[in-house]
Each structure stands twice: as C-alpha cells, then as structure tokens.
Design an enzyme around this catalytic site. Structure first.
Site, PDB file in Angstrom:
ATOM      1  N   ALA A  65      75.803  97.478  29.968  1.00  0.00           N
ATOM      2  CA  ALA A  65      75.237  97.438  28.612  1.00  0.00           C
ATOM      3  C   ALA A  65      74.438  98.701  28.297  1.00  0.00           C
ATOM      4  O   ALA A  65      73.740  98.750  27.300  1.00  0.00           O
ATOM      5  CB  ALA A  65      74.371  96.197  28.449  1.00  0.00           C
ATOM      6  N   GLY A  66      74.574  99.696  29.143  1.00  0.00           N
ATOM      7  CA  GLY A  66      73.836 100.939  28.932  1.00  0.00           C
ATOM      8  C   GLY A  66      74.293 101.625  27.665  1.00  0.00           C
ATOM      9  O   GLY A  66      75.455 101.545  27.284  1.00  0.00           O
ATOM     10  N   ARG A  77      72.715 109.893  26.508  1.00  0.00           N
ATOM     11  CA  ARG A  77      72.630 111.245  27.071  1.00  0.00           C
ATOM     12  C   ARG A  77      73.996 111.855  27.372  1.00  0.00           C
ATOM     13  O   ARG A  77      74.113 113.023  27.703  1.00  0.00           O
ATOM     14  CB  ARG A  77      71.752 111.242  28.323  1.00  0.00           C
ATOM     15  CG  ARG A  77      70.274 111.327  27.945  1.00  0.00           C
ATOM     16  CD  ARG A  77      69.386 111.155  29.142  1.00  0.00           C
ATOM     17  NE  ARG A  77      69.452 109.793  29.648  1.00  0.00           N
ATOM     18  CZ  ARG A  77      68.908 109.388  30.781  1.00  0.00           C
ATOM     19  NH1 ARG A  77      68.267 110.242  31.539  1.00  0.00           N
ATOM     20  NH2 ARG A  77      68.989 108.134  31.166  1.00  0.00           N
ATOM     21  N   LYS A 120      79.332 105.047  27.711  1.00  0.00           N
ATOM     22  CA  LYS A 120      79.175 105.782  28.977  1.00  0.00           C
ATOM     23  C   LYS A 120      80.134 105.325  30.070  1.00  0.00           C
ATOM     24  O   LYS A 120      80.783 106.147  30.715  1.00  0.00           O
ATOM     25  CB  LYS A 120      77.731 105.648  29.461  1.00  0.00           C
ATOM     26  CG  LYS A 120      77.483 106.323  30.794  1.00  0.00           C
ATOM     27  CD  LYS A 120      76.030 106.444  31.102  1.00  0.00           C
ATOM     28  CE  LYS A 120      75.447 105.168  31.637  1.00  0.00           C
ATOM     29  NZ  LYS A 120      74.074 105.367  32.136  1.00  0.00           N
ATOM     30  N   GLY A 154      66.327  94.706  29.955  1.00  0.00           N
ATOM     31  CA  GLY A 154      66.148  94.960  31.374  1.00  0.00           C
ATOM     32  C   GLY A 154      67.276  94.417  32.239  1.00  0.00           C
ATOM     33  O   GLY A 154      68.090  93.616  31.772  1.00  0.00           O
ATOM     34  N   ASP A 169      77.976 102.267  35.883  1.00  0.00           N
ATOM     35  CA  ASP A 169      77.981 103.737  35.851  1.00  0.00           C
ATOM     36  C   ASP A 169      77.805 104.335  37.242  1.00  0.00           C
ATOM     37  O   ASP A 169      77.324 105.446  37.394  1.00  0.00           O
ATOM     38  CB  ASP A 169      76.902 104.251  34.886  1.00  0.00           C
ATOM     39  CG  ASP A 169      75.503 103.829  35.287  1.00  0.00           C
ATOM     40  OD1 ASP A 169      75.360 103.054  36.258  1.00  0.00           O
ATOM     41  OD2 ASP A 169      74.538 104.270  34.635  1.00  0.00           O
ATOM     42  N   ASN A 220      74.309 109.599  34.125  1.00  0.00           N
ATOM     43  CA  ASN A 220      73.618 109.545  32.843  1.00  0.00           C
ATOM     44  C   ASN A 220      74.026 110.664  31.892  1.00  0.00           C
ATOM     45  O   ASN A 220      73.809 110.565  30.693  1.00  0.00           O
ATOM     46  CB  ASN A 220      72.106 109.611  33.045  1.00  0.00           C
ATOM     47  CG  ASN A 220      71.593 108.361  33.735  1.00  0.00           C
ATOM     48  OD1 ASN A 220      72.062 107.260  33.468  1.00  0.00           O
ATOM     49  ND2 ASN A 220      70.672 108.527  34.649  1.00  0.00           N
ATOM     50  N   LYS A 229     110.261 116.259  31.199  1.00  0.00           N
ATOM     51  CA  LYS A 229     109.639 115.074  30.581  1.00  0.00           C
ATOM     52  C   LYS A 229     110.665 113.968  30.496  1.00  0.00           C
ATOM     53  O   LYS A 229     111.771 114.198  30.017  1.00  0.00           O
ATOM     54  CB  LYS A 229     109.126 115.416  29.183  1.00  0.00           C
ATOM     55  CG  LYS A 229     108.336 114.290  28.557  1.00  0.00           C
ATOM     56  CD  LYS A 229     108.585 114.141  27.063  1.00  0.00           C
ATOM     57  CE  LYS A 229     109.913 113.481  26.772  1.00  0.00           C
ATOM     58  NZ  LYS A 229     110.106 113.133  25.357  1.00  0.00           N
ATOM     59  N   TYR A 254     114.529 116.891  20.060  1.00  0.00           N
ATOM     60  CA  TYR A 254     113.711 116.376  18.959  1.00  0.00           C
ATOM     61  C   TYR A 254     114.150 117.008  17.653  1.00  0.00           C
ATOM     62  O   TYR A 254     114.288 118.233  17.556  1.00  0.00           O
ATOM     63  CB  TYR A 254     112.243 116.727  19.262  1.00  0.00           C
ATOM     64  CG  TYR A 254     111.225 116.136  18.310  1.00  0.00           C
ATOM     65  CD1 TYR A 254     111.267 114.795  17.974  1.00  0.00           C
ATOM     66  CD2 TYR A 254     110.216 116.925  17.789  1.00  0.00           C
ATOM     67  CE1 TYR A 254     110.317 114.252  17.120  1.00  0.00           C
ATOM     68  CE2 TYR A 254     109.248 116.401  16.947  1.00  0.00           C
ATOM     69  CZ  TYR A 254     109.306 115.052  16.609  1.00  0.00           C
ATOM     70  OH  TYR A 254     108.362 114.519  15.778  1.00  0.00           O
TER      71      TYR A 254
HETATM   72  C1  UD1 Z   1      67.750 101.019  38.202  1.00  0.00           C
HETATM   73  C2  UD1 Z   1      66.876 100.218  39.152  1.00  0.00           C
HETATM   74  C3  UD1 Z   1      66.195 101.198  40.130  1.00  0.00           C
HETATM   75  C4  UD1 Z   1      67.253 101.972  40.878  1.00  0.00           C
HETATM   76  C5  UD1 Z   1      68.211 102.662  39.906  1.00  0.00           C
HETATM   77  C6  UD1 Z   1      69.381 103.232  40.660  1.00  0.00           C
HETATM   78  C7  UD1 Z   1      66.019  98.266  37.952  1.00  0.00           C
HETATM   79  C8  UD1 Z   1      64.879  97.679  37.225  1.00  0.00           C
HETATM   80  N1  UD1 Z   1      65.866  99.508  38.380  1.00  0.00           N
HETATM   81  O1  UD1 Z   1      66.887 101.861  37.458  1.00  0.00           O
HETATM   82  O2  UD1 Z   1      65.387 100.504  41.038  1.00  0.00           O
HETATM   83  O3  UD1 Z   1      66.662 102.917  41.727  1.00  0.00           O
HETATM   84  O4  UD1 Z   1      68.736 101.727  38.942  1.00  0.00           O
HETATM   85  O5  UD1 Z   1      70.214 103.967  39.807  1.00  0.00           O
HETATM   86  O6  UD1 Z   1      67.020  97.572  38.151  1.00  0.00           O
HETATM   87  N2  UD1 Z   1      71.406  97.582  32.038  1.00  0.00           N
HETATM   88  C9  UD1 Z   1      71.839  96.597  31.194  1.00  0.00           C
HETATM   89  N3  UD1 Z   1      70.959  95.996  30.371  1.00  0.00           N
HETATM   90  C10 UD1 Z   1      69.643  96.277  30.368  1.00  0.00           C
HETATM   91  C11 UD1 Z   1      69.196  97.307  31.214  1.00  0.00           C
HETATM   92  C12 UD1 Z   1      70.081  97.931  32.038  1.00  0.00           C
HETATM   93  O7  UD1 Z   1      73.040  96.288  31.188  1.00  0.00           O
HETATM   94  O8  UD1 Z   1      68.906  95.649  29.613  1.00  0.00           O
HETATM   95  C13 UD1 Z   1      72.354  98.244  32.925  1.00  0.00           C
HETATM   96  C14 UD1 Z   1      72.592  99.712  32.598  1.00  0.00           C
HETATM   97  O9  UD1 Z   1      73.721  99.830  31.761  1.00  0.00           O
HETATM   98  C15 UD1 Z   1      72.854 100.325  33.940  1.00  0.00           C
HETATM   99  C16 UD1 Z   1      72.077  99.470  34.908  1.00  0.00           C
HETATM  100  O10 UD1 Z   1      71.817  98.239  34.235  1.00  0.00           O
HETATM  101  O11 UD1 Z   1      74.242 100.221  34.290  1.00  0.00           O
HETATM  102  C17 UD1 Z   1      70.747 100.121  35.350  1.00  0.00           C
HETATM  103  O12 UD1 Z   1      69.920 100.298  34.253  1.00  0.00           O
HETATM  104  P1  UD1 Z   1      69.042 101.598  34.075  1.00  0.00           P
HETATM  105  O13 UD1 Z   1      68.230 101.449  32.868  1.00  0.00           O
HETATM  106  O14 UD1 Z   1      69.893 102.797  34.217  1.00  0.00           O
HETATM  107  O15 UD1 Z   1      68.076 101.452  35.335  1.00  0.00           O
HETATM  108  P2  UD1 Z   1      67.316 102.611  36.109  1.00  0.00           P
HETATM  109  O16 UD1 Z   1      66.079 102.922  35.396  1.00  0.00           O
HETATM  110  O17 UD1 Z   1      68.244 103.709  36.417  1.00  0.00           O
HETATM  111 CA    CA Z   2      70.308 104.440  35.798  1.00  0.00          CA
END
Ligand code: UD1
Ligand code: CA
Length: 451
Positions: A13-14, A18, A25, A86, A111, A233, A340, A376
């Site tokens: 859900a990211g 960036r 992504k 989160g 990712d 990212n 082709k 063609y």
């Molecule tokens: C997260 C970890 C961190 C770890 C790091 C490794 C947590 C709280 N932190 O941090 O400890 O070192 O990954 O890369 O888990 N996502 C959702 N919905 C949300 C939030 C996030 O689907 O509400 C997904 C994002 O798309 C991503 C993953 O969860 O694929 C991680 O989220 P991100 O915000 O990148 O966490 P980090 O801060 O990198």
């Molecule tokens: Ca991350």
C-alpha cells in the site's frame, strides 16, 4: 513432521512518491518482473499456501498486474487498506484471511525485490520450533532509517523505529528487515494489541515484539542478508537492486554450466533459461521469455526477448531476436539480422543484414545478405514461407503473403511478389543491358557540363 499451512501477507500500500512515477512503486521492475512479482514468487517458493495482497486505496493498476503473476493473488486475494495508518494496520486489512486459521502467517513487503525464499523458510522453521514471532534481522554499518532490534540477554525484546530510538539505541547495527513470521494462533491478538503512541502516530507491526514478550511468548531474531531488507524507495535503489539481482543470476548461470566471458556485461531476465556449454559473449541482453538450449553460442551485442534458440545454433554478433523468434538446431542467425515471429528451421542460415518476420525458413535454406521479408502493408501482417533447401539470393525483397518452394532459387536483387514452386528459379528484377564504350562517353559529357 506435519506440514504447516501458511498465509503470506504482502504489503503493497506504499505510495512510492519518491519514484516520481505514474506507476505504483511495487510495479516497477527488476530483471523484467515487477517487484511485487519477485516477492510473491519468493513467498510461493517458501511454501505459502495462500497470498493476501494489501493494496492502497484504489490501486487498480496493482490489481490488474497481479492477475498476470504466477501466484495470481493466491486464494485469499486482494485487500484494501483505505487509510495508510501503519504496517500493523496494513496487515489487519487482511484480518479475514488471517482469521481463517493458518499455522504460519508471513508478512513481507512488496518493495523488497531481493527477498529470497530460504530466508522466509528460515523464519517459518523458527515458528515450527516453538516461537510465536520470528523476526528477520540484518547487520549493516549504515542503520539509518531502519528499525533497531533491541536484545537483552540474547533475547529479542523489542524493535524500535529510528524516530523513537534513544541515542544509545540508535547505535545498534542489528536492524529489522521488515520481514516477520507469526503463528496464526497469535497473529490477531498481537496485532489487535498494537497502539499508535509513537513519533509517527502509526500502528507499527514491529510493536508486536514487545507485546509478545510481555505475554511471555517466545520471540526470536534470525539473521538474514542485508539484500533481503533492501526496500526500494527511489530509482537509484531500484538500480542497486537490479545490480545485485544480476550478479546473483550471473553466478547461478555460470555455476550451472554456462560460460559468460564478461559476466558483468550480460543482463538476464527473471525467467531466462540457458543450457550448459552455451557460451554468451560480452554485451548481451536477455529480455523476458528467452529459452536457450545447451551448446549454443550467443555472439557479442545481441538482444533477445521471447525467443527460443536450440542446440548447436549461433546467434549474432549484433543480432536481434524479437518475440516469437525460434532458431532451431544448428541454424545460424548472423550479424545485423532481426528475426520476429519466425522459425529458422534446423541448419538454415540467415547470416547477414536481414529482416525475417512472420516467416518460416525451411531446414538448410540459405538466406542471402540483405534479404527482407516485406510482411506489413501498413494494415496487416502477412506470412512468408520458404521451403527446405531454398536459396534466396542477396538483397531480395520477399513481398508477403508468399511461398517459396523447397529447393527453389531466387536470383539476387529480386523483388518476389508471386509464389515460387519447388525447385524453380525465379528472377524478379530488370534484365541487365551493357553498352560497350558508353561509360567513357558519358563521363566525358558530364565533365564538359561541370561548372
Ligand atoms: C519498516 C519497518 C522497519 C524496518 C524497515 C525495513 C515498521 C513499523 N517498520 O520501516 O522496522 O527496518 O521497514 O525496510 O514496520 N505499508 C502499508 N501500509 C501502511 C504502511 C506501510 O502497506 O500503512 C507498507 C509499505 O508499502 C511498505 C511496507 O509496508 O511496503 C513498509 O512500510 P514503510 O513505511 O516503508 O516502513 P519503513 O519506515 O521503511
Ligand atoms: Ca521502507
């Protein structure tokens, strides 16, 4: 040992702003496959029986892409996280799937394209041995941005996100890869106990470590490679992941019997297959869908995608095999040739400067330099069929639809528009006329006109 059932939850859900891209992504590609595809494949290979994909609000492109993957969303399907609150909140979007009661629940990030199946299997093994939560950690001299693994007396007691770390904790170099395995039995109660009282105000998945400890459950940290934790990212990190992936694949290819003369210059796709004793010369690109048999030679600077090359064949240098190209046993596609949707049958040769499209070149046929299939007409594609043992003279244009019989001869420089029967000789060019002495006269006249 009894087989444990496993649900893999893939967080995707990211927003990925960036990446500066219109594409979500997780749909950016590494080795020709979407990052999400890599992660799903790793989960599948680690024995996940079902995949639950958590996508953001209205992530239609992700849905559409997933339909095409080999683990097409699994049987649990796609869940929407409507607000990005989160990682724990994201996992809970798949509550319904978790509640179905799997032995193991794996949480992976969409990712992390370098994630490997054995890392996930390791985490599952910890659960089988009695842990309620298994965290995969990695060591890095540059821990900035990662959650830190807080250990006490050799036990993992908490994961602290960087923003919530004390000065002391920030120095820890054992970090959270993001990957976690939870027993199905404990997953929902642990996740439901997570609050959002932290620097970001998010529901952190990582908090379940502390909660589990408080409840006296066993929590373990296993060490994984830093690559498994490489979350992408931006496009610089995407290129970094590509480089690591390519290095892994080159090594795997060489160890399986493929000679790469300059491995660092050869690029593979996620699904490239090459048989032993094949030699790949420098600067070759394999797009998706390429299958190369044993004992083939791919000469330098060739570009291949969705193509098959059979044993004993040679391709290039500077050849382009496009989708649907099939180069059969001992056939040759030489320099500056483009193929082709065409089958070059055993022993046939297309040695120089040709375009062969929508065609069959029969066994042992010889296609002269500069031959072009004119396939063609601006609206439709038409086929050319060239029989076994035919000889097409250099610089011929074969205007499709067209059949040239087995053993036929085409005179050089012909434009062939009508079918040629077996063993016939066809000319499709103006007859030559030669006038004695007229060259000299012409030169003199032109010289006199020059100003
Ligand atoms: C997260 C970890 C961190 C770890 C790091 C490794 C947590 C709280 N932190 O941090 O400890 O070192 O990954 O890369 O888990 N996502 C959702 N919905 C949300 C939030 C996030 O689907 O509400 C997904 C994002 O798309 C991503 C993953 O969860 O694929 C991680 O989220 P991100 O915000 O990148 O966490 P980090 O801060 O990198
Ligand atoms: Ca991350």
């Amino acid at each position: 040992m009894e087989k444990r059932t496993c649900l893999a939850i893939v967080l995707a859900a990211g927003e990925g702003t960036r990446m500066k891209s219109a594409l979500p992504k997780v749909l950016h590609r590494v080795a020709g496959l979407e990052m999400l595809g890599h992660v799903m494949a790793a989960a599948g290979a680690a024995g996940a029986d079902a995949l639950a994909l958590v996508v953001g609000n209205g992530a239609d492109k992700v849905r559409a892409a997933v339909a095409g993957f080999s683990h097409g969303g699994g049987k649990e399907g796609i869940f929407e996280q409507k607000e990005r609150l989160g990682t724990a909140h994201a996992v809970l979007a798949a509550r319904e799937a978790i509640a179905r009661g799997y032995d193991d629940v794996l949480v992976v990030f969409g990712d992390h394209p370098l994630l490997e199946a054995d890392v996930l299997s390791k985490a599952r093994a910890s659960l089988a041995e009695g842990a309620a939560v298994a965290v995969l950690g990695f060591r890095t001299p540059e821990p900035t941005g990662y959650g830190r693994l807080i250990e006490r007396d050799g036990r993992l007691v908490a994961i602290r996100e960087e923003k919530d770390c004390s000065e002391e904790e920030r120095k820890i170099t054992f970090c959270n890869s993001g990957l976690m395995a939870i027993t199905g039995e404990h997953a929902l109660p642990l996740l439901d106990a997570v609050g959002n009282d932290n620097a970001k105000g998010e529901f952190y998945l990582t908090d379940i470590v502390e909660i589990a400890n408080r409840q006296g459950l066993s929590v373990v940290a296993t060490e994984a490679s830093g690559e498994s934790a490489l979350g992408i990212n931006n496009r610089a990190q995407l290129a970094e992941a590509e480089a690591v992936w390519q290095d892994r694949k080159r090594r795997e290819m060489m160890l399986s019997g493929v000679t790469l003369i300059a491995p660092e210059t050869v690029f593979f796709s996620h699904d490239t297959e090459i048989g032993p004793d094949t030699v790949v010369e420098p600067n070759v690109w394999f797009g998706p869908g390429v299958e190369i048999a044993a004992n083939v030679r791919i000469h330098a600077f060739s570009h291949l995608e969705e193509a098959r090359v059979e044993s004993g064949a040679t391709v290039g240098p500077f050849a382009r095999l496009r989708p649907g190209a099939e180069v059969m046993e001992n056939a040759k596609v030489g320099n500056f040739c483009e193929i082709k949707k065409a089958r070059i049958e055993p022993g046939a040769k297309v040695p120089h400067l040709s375009y062969i499209g929508d065609a069959v070149v029969g066994a042992a046929a010889n296609i002269g330099a500069g031959t072009i299939t004119c396939n063609y007409d601006g609206f439709n594609k038409h086929r050319t069929e060239i029989g076994a043992g035919a000889f097409v003279g250099t610089n011929s244009s074969l205007v499709a639809p067209l059949t040239i019989g087995a053993g036929a001869y085409i005179a050089s420089g012909s434009v062939i528009t009508q079918n040629v029967p077996d063993d016939a000789l066809a000319f499709g060019r103006a007859r030559q006329t030669t006038r004695e002495g007229r060259g000299k006269l012409l030169r003199e006249r032109l010289a006199g006109q020059k100003k």
